[in-house]
Design a protein around this motif. Structure first.
Motif, PDB file in Angstrom:
ATOM      1  N   GLU A 163       1.700   9.360  -5.842  1.00 57.94           N
ATOM      2  CA  GLU A 163       1.815  10.782  -5.501  1.00 57.94           C
ATOM      3  C   GLU A 163       3.080  11.392  -6.105  1.00 57.94           C
ATOM      4  OE1 GLU A 163      -0.683  10.677  -1.293  1.00 57.94           O
ATOM      5  OE2 GLU A 163       1.493  10.433  -1.246  1.00 57.94           O
TER       6      GLU A 163
ATOM      7  N   GLU B 200      -7.974   8.984 -10.085  1.00 56.01           N
ATOM      8  CA  GLU B 200      -8.383   8.454  -8.784  1.00 56.01           C
ATOM      9  C   GLU B 200      -7.795   7.063  -8.579  1.00 56.01           C
ATOM     10  OE1 GLU B 200     -12.611   8.431  -8.055  1.00 56.01           O
ATOM     11  OE2 GLU B 200     -12.422   6.876  -6.535  1.00 56.01           O
ATOM     12  N   LEU B 201      -7.172   6.858  -7.429  1.00 55.84           N
ATOM     13  CA  LEU B 201      -6.586   5.548  -7.115  1.00 55.84           C
ATOM     14  C   LEU B 201      -7.370   4.925  -5.970  1.00 55.84           C
ATOM     15  CD1 LEU B 201      -4.286   3.402  -7.288  1.00 55.84           C
ATOM     16  CD2 LEU B 201      -3.077   4.746  -5.567  1.00 55.84           C
ATOM     17  N   ARG B 202      -7.786   3.727  -6.160  1.00 55.29           N
ATOM     18  CA  ARG B 202      -8.456   3.000  -5.081  1.00 55.29           C
ATOM     19  C   ARG B 202      -7.580   1.800  -4.722  1.00 55.29           C
ATOM     20  NH1 ARG B 202     -14.971   2.946  -6.312  1.00 55.29           N
ATOM     21  NH2 ARG B 202     -15.158   5.190  -6.688  1.00 55.29           N
ATOM     22  N   VAL B 203      -7.234   1.727  -3.456  1.00 49.96           N
ATOM     23  CA  VAL B 203      -6.432   0.588  -3.000  1.00 49.96           C
ATOM     24  C   VAL B 203      -7.331  -0.275  -2.121  1.00 49.96           C
ATOM     25  CG1 VAL B 203      -4.311  -0.161  -1.892  1.00 49.96           C
ATOM     26  CG2 VAL B 203      -4.399   2.067  -3.029  1.00 49.96           C
ATOM     27  N   VAL B 204      -7.529  -1.486  -2.532  1.00 51.53           N
ATOM     28  CA  VAL B 204      -8.497  -2.367  -1.883  1.00 51.53           C
ATOM     29  C   VAL B 204      -7.761  -3.366  -0.992  1.00 51.53           C
ATOM     30  CG1 VAL B 204     -10.382  -3.998  -2.301  1.00 51.53           C
ATOM     31  CG2 VAL B 204      -9.977  -2.142  -3.910  1.00 51.53           C
ATOM     32  N   HIS B 205      -8.303  -3.563   0.196  1.00 56.60           N
ATOM     33  CA  HIS B 205      -7.735  -4.545   1.127  1.00 56.60           C
ATOM     34  C   HIS B 205      -8.163  -5.948   0.707  1.00 56.60           C
ATOM     35  CE1 HIS B 205      -6.450  -6.465   4.728  1.00 56.60           C
ATOM     36  NE2 HIS B 205      -7.668  -6.666   5.216  1.00 56.60           N
TER      37      HIS B 205
ATOM     38  N   VAL C 176       0.989   3.996  -3.194  1.00 56.97           N
ATOM     39  CA  VAL C 176       0.484   5.358  -2.949  1.00 56.97           C
ATOM     40  C   VAL C 176       1.612   6.380  -3.098  1.00 56.97           C
ATOM     41  CG1 VAL C 176      -0.505   6.897  -1.215  1.00 56.97           C
ATOM     42  CG2 VAL C 176      -1.467   4.631  -1.548  1.00 56.97           C
ATOM     43  N   SER C 177       2.775   6.056  -2.549  1.00 57.98           N
ATOM     44  CA  SER C 177       3.863   7.044  -2.664  1.00 57.98           C
ATOM     45  C   SER C 177       4.306   7.184  -4.122  1.00 57.98           C
ATOM     46  CB  SER C 177       5.026   6.671  -1.751  1.00 57.98           C
ATOM     47  OG  SER C 177       5.495   5.396  -2.105  1.00 57.98           O
TER      48      SER C 177
ATOM     49  N   TYR D 268       0.841  -1.205   0.000  1.00 59.49           N
ATOM     50  CA  TYR D 268       0.000   0.000   0.000  1.00 59.49           C
ATOM     51  C   TYR D 268       0.878   1.258   0.000  1.00 59.49           C
ATOM     52  CZ  TYR D 268      -3.000   3.679   1.887  1.00 59.49           C
ATOM     53  OH  TYR D 268      -3.660   4.869   2.091  1.00 59.49           O
ATOM     54  N   ASP D 269       1.874   1.273   0.879  1.00 53.91           N
ATOM     55  CA  ASP D 269       2.739   2.457   0.959  1.00 53.91           C
ATOM     56  C   ASP D 269       3.458   2.695  -0.367  1.00 53.91           C
ATOM     57  OD1 ASP D 269       2.031   2.966   3.542  1.00 53.91           O
ATOM     58  OD2 ASP D 269       3.663   1.773   4.411  1.00 53.91           O
TER      59      ASP D 269
ATOM     60  N   PRO E 138      -8.100  -9.360   2.579  1.00 58.02           N
ATOM     61  CA  PRO E 138      -7.730 -10.125   3.781  1.00 58.02           C
ATOM     62  C   PRO E 138      -7.351 -11.566   3.473  1.00 58.02           C
ATOM     63  CG  PRO E 138     -10.097  -9.725   3.723  1.00 58.02           C
ATOM     64  CD  PRO E 138      -9.502  -8.923   2.610  1.00 58.02           C
TER      65      PRO E 138
END
Lengths: 643, 129
Positions: A558, A565-570, A554-555, A550-551, A572
């Protein structure tokens, strides 16, 4: 998100770069060209057609090859019960089989003229008896051709390994080699395979003519006496005389049905009429007459010669070999020519199957009862998929039976005589319907033929049921049911595709979803492509398996200032597909006019083995998305530069 | 031997609830967040300050004229969008994290939304799910 799959089917490939993509199939293309030759244009179809001599070699090798064993088959039924007296019954049975041959040939000549587009028994049954009988006829023919290919090759190779026992351990490999040879030769085109295999066919015909001619001349002139009885062989066959007994009607019927195997392959020409040069029907029917004449003369000739020479049939040596040794002299050149050409014709009988199976399959396929691919002509204007299918199935049979397909021989006649019976019954209906000149005579021929071939069918099924005839008896209806299921599928597809008169597709909204594993050149290309679609909504989606992923995404997003639009989905359960499907459900909310395009960046690698190095999860995703309504899947390829 | 001992299902309840990953996940969250806070997300009242717990199912970084970051928080009974203006990502919000949100829920474009809620780590996250 996991890396996109590579090497999976690509629905659309915007921006594909020809130089790299062309490099991958080049070696495969070269091998294909070397094996099957240059592609032929559709306009060359006429030039690929067969003249009568080549047509005879291609379509008659199966029928003519039966002369190598038909007479022997009659004697092998009669001798164990009747002893050497069986030879007295041989001529009448051979005459009856020959009359049946005339009837069946006459029937197929009519079929050729009535149905010049080929398809033989299947088409006759379809046009006159209805769908179910036609499917039984088609299944019979196709089963018969698969068996013809497997059994012929195995029988021919068995003859070779008998002569050279050191090759016995390699019989399966040799069989497969011949099947590959036939497959490739037929993929090169009917004309080429015909030319390639015509020589051995005609050498066999000449050898047989010489055997019969010289043999009869010598027996008539007294230079060749009847052969002494081979007591050892006779005792073996009669089980030391314990099997001897009265010749019953049933025994004669069994002998007749065994001799009727001489008719196998007679239908071949009627299936392949369009393969002949124009006028197709005339050339095909003349070839059929020639085939019938050669087959009938050879079969009768061998039977008469056997009657004169009184050979003792044996399970260890073929009748032709015994008589060839007597007429030409054992070890003489003509004897070996006869032997080798017999091996060759037995193997080449498979070539008739390779010529006819794809044609019958193409006609059945065109009617929607078999996969459509079987009706497509390949590079060399032959029905390549049918040829490959026959090669594959017959190879499987050969491997499964370890090159000993004698167990399959009883299966043969069931398919052949089912086809004969249906074809002739169909022709009776045809004549009754059209009432052409001399239709009464034709009906009489067809009725007699249908009854006689039906009797053979019954005798074969009853007498050989337990030793294998049950297999086609069960298999043919099953195949017919599969045909119906296939057509049902095609009809359902057609019904789904049918466009109502007032049909107007509704597209109220378009969302493009770009799947992103990480930020790289391919991601930017995919986003650029997605923007070019001018959607109402553009979303990039990534599935994060852990915090680090995730990090990173996203980094990177950016830092590159990507204005999407960015969607980051979990996820599990570390699953890619279900979170995405859930997300898509949220996006379109099941609105009927809401189109969702899923864009998948895809690596295109240079070697097939490199595909295994990349994650294949996008392939699974694609398979799932295909079932989703209003969802379009697009791959954006990124060609990886060669090392 | 019970079916669960060979890893097919945990108990009969799993079968009753259904076996899709989504159903299993909802059941997992519902069991985990049951009795946490005043309300669950399905019944949390609109228009007054409430405290809700849940797991961040999705993060949305929305650019444009009014950039914002949305966290979709789910507790197995329902979900809420926690919206934060600007491009900065609030601390503690990342996919999979368990959070306590304090704020007012309003319906925005048909979705239950909390604008600029207070975010804390959910006490529930200290326990094994």
């Amino acid at each position: 998100m996991a890396e996109p799959a590579v090497g999976t089917p690509v629905e659309t490939q915007p921006g594909a770069a020809p130089p790299e993509t062309a490099r991958v199939p080049l070696s495969a293309s070269l091998i294909k060209r070397a094996l099957v030759g240059r592609p032929l244009p559709s306009a060359a179809e006429q030039h690929q057609r067969l003249g009568k001599p080549t047509g005879l070699a291609v379509f008659a090798s199966d029928a003519i090859s039966s002369t190598a064993y038909a007479t022997e088959e009659i004697l092998l039924v009669l001798v164990p019960v009747a002893g050497m007296a069986a030879l007295d019954d041989l001529i009448p049975i051979a005459i009856i089989v020959s009359i049946l041959l005339v009837l069946v040939c006459s029937s197929y000549i009519q079929t050729i003229h009535a149905y010049p587009n080929g398809g033989g028994s299947y088409v006759v049954s379809r046009e006159n008896l209805g769908v179910t009988p036609s499917l039984v006829a088609a299944a019979s023919l196709l089963v018969d051709y698969v068996l013809t290919a497997a059994v012929s090759v195995s029988a021919g190779v068995a003859a070779i390994t008998s002569a050279f026992p050191e090759l016995f351990d390699y019989r399966v490999e040799i069989c497969l080699g011949f099947i590959v040879l036939m497959t490739v030769a037929n993929l090169r085109g009917l004309k080429e395979s015909g030319r390639l295999f015509a020589g051995p066919t005609y050498i066999y015909i000449l050898s047989l003519t010489a055997l019969i001619g010289i043999g009869l001349f010598r027996t008539m002139t007294g230079s060749l006496e009847p052969m002494p009885v081979n007591e050892a062989s006779l005792e073996e066959l009669t089980n030391n005389g314990s099997l001897l007994g009265p010749v019953t009607v049933l025994l004669l019927l069994r002998a007749f049905s065994s001799g009727a195997v001489a008719l196998t392959g007679v239908e071949a020409i009627s299936n392949g009429v369009p393969a002949f040069r124009k006028p197709e029907s005339r050339n095909a029917s003349q070839t059929l007459v020639a085939m019938g004449a050669i087959l009938g003369t050879a079969f009768l000739g061998i039977s008469v010669l056997a009657h004169k020479l009184q050979p003792t049939v044996s399970e260890d040596e073929t009748l032709l070999s015994i008589m060839g040794a007597a007429v030409f002299g054992e070890g003489s050149v003509p004897y070996y020519v006869l032997q080798f050409s017999t091996f060759a014709i037995l193997i080449l009988a498979a070539n008739t199957a390779f010529a006819d199976f794809p044609r019958v399959a193409s006609v059945v396929s065109a009617d929607g009862f078999l996969p459509r691919q079987l009706s497509n002509r390949g590079d060399r204007l032959v029905f390549s998929n049918g040829i490959l299918a026959l090669g594959a199935v017959s190879a499987v049979l050969v491997v499964a039976f370890k090159g000993d397909t004698s167990a399959l021989i009883p299966l043969y006649a069931v398919g052949v005589f089912t086809g004969f019976t249906l074809s002739q019954a169909g022709m009776v209906r045809h004549h009754l319907r059209l009432r052409e000149p001399r239709y009464r005579l034709r009906i009489t021929i067809n009725v007699l033929g249908a009854i006689a071939t039906f009797i053979v069918l019954l005798v074969v099924v009853v007498s050989k049921f337990t030793i294998g005839a049950w297999i086609p008896a069960a298999l043919i209806p099953i195949i017919a049911v599969i045909f119906l299921r296939i057509r049902k599928h095609y009809r359902r597809v057609a019904s789904s595709l049918r466009m109502p008169e007032d049909y107007r597709p509704v597209a109220t909204r378009h969302t493009v979803v770009v799947l992103v594993g990480s930020v790289h050149k391919g991601t930017i290309d995919a986003l650029t492509y997605a923007r070019s679609l001018r959607p109402d909504q553009l979303i990039a989606v990534s599935v994060a398996m852990d915090d680090a992923a995730y990090d990173r995404i996203v980094s990177d997003w950016e830092r590159n200032e990507i204005d999407v639009e960015l969607r980051v989905v979990h996820s599990p359960y570390r699953d890619l597909t279900n979170p995405l499907l859930h997300l898509l459900d949220e996006i379109d909310k099941g609105e009927p006019g809401h189109l969702v395009t899923v864009v998948v960046p895809e690596f295109v690698v240079n070697h097939w083995w490199e595909t295994a190095l990349h994650n294949q999860s996008a392939m699974v995703l694609r398979a799932r998305l295909r079932r989703r309504p209003n969802t379009i899947i697009t791959s954006v390829p990124l060609q990886i530069a060669p090392a | 031997m019970r079916v669960s001992t060979i890893g097919l299902v945990h108990n009969a309840g799993d079968l009753q609830r259904g076996s899709s990953l989504e159903q299993i996940d909802r059941a997992r969250l519902a069991a985990h967040f049951a009795d946490r806070g005043e309300h669950d997300l399905a019944t949390a009242p609109r228009g007054r300050v409430v405290e809700v717990h849940g797991e961040v199912r999705e993060m949305r970084l929305v650019p444009g004229a009014t950039p914002h970051v949305d966290a979709i928080v789910c507790d197995g009974t329902g979900e809420v969008v926690a919206r934060f203006g600007g491009r900065a990502r609030p601390d503690g919000l990342r996919p999979g994290s368990h959070v306590l949100l304090l704020g007012e829920i309003h319906d925005v474009d048909g979705a239950a939304t909390m604008v600029e809620p207070v975010v804390e780590e959910s006490p529930a996250s200290l326990e094994a799910p």
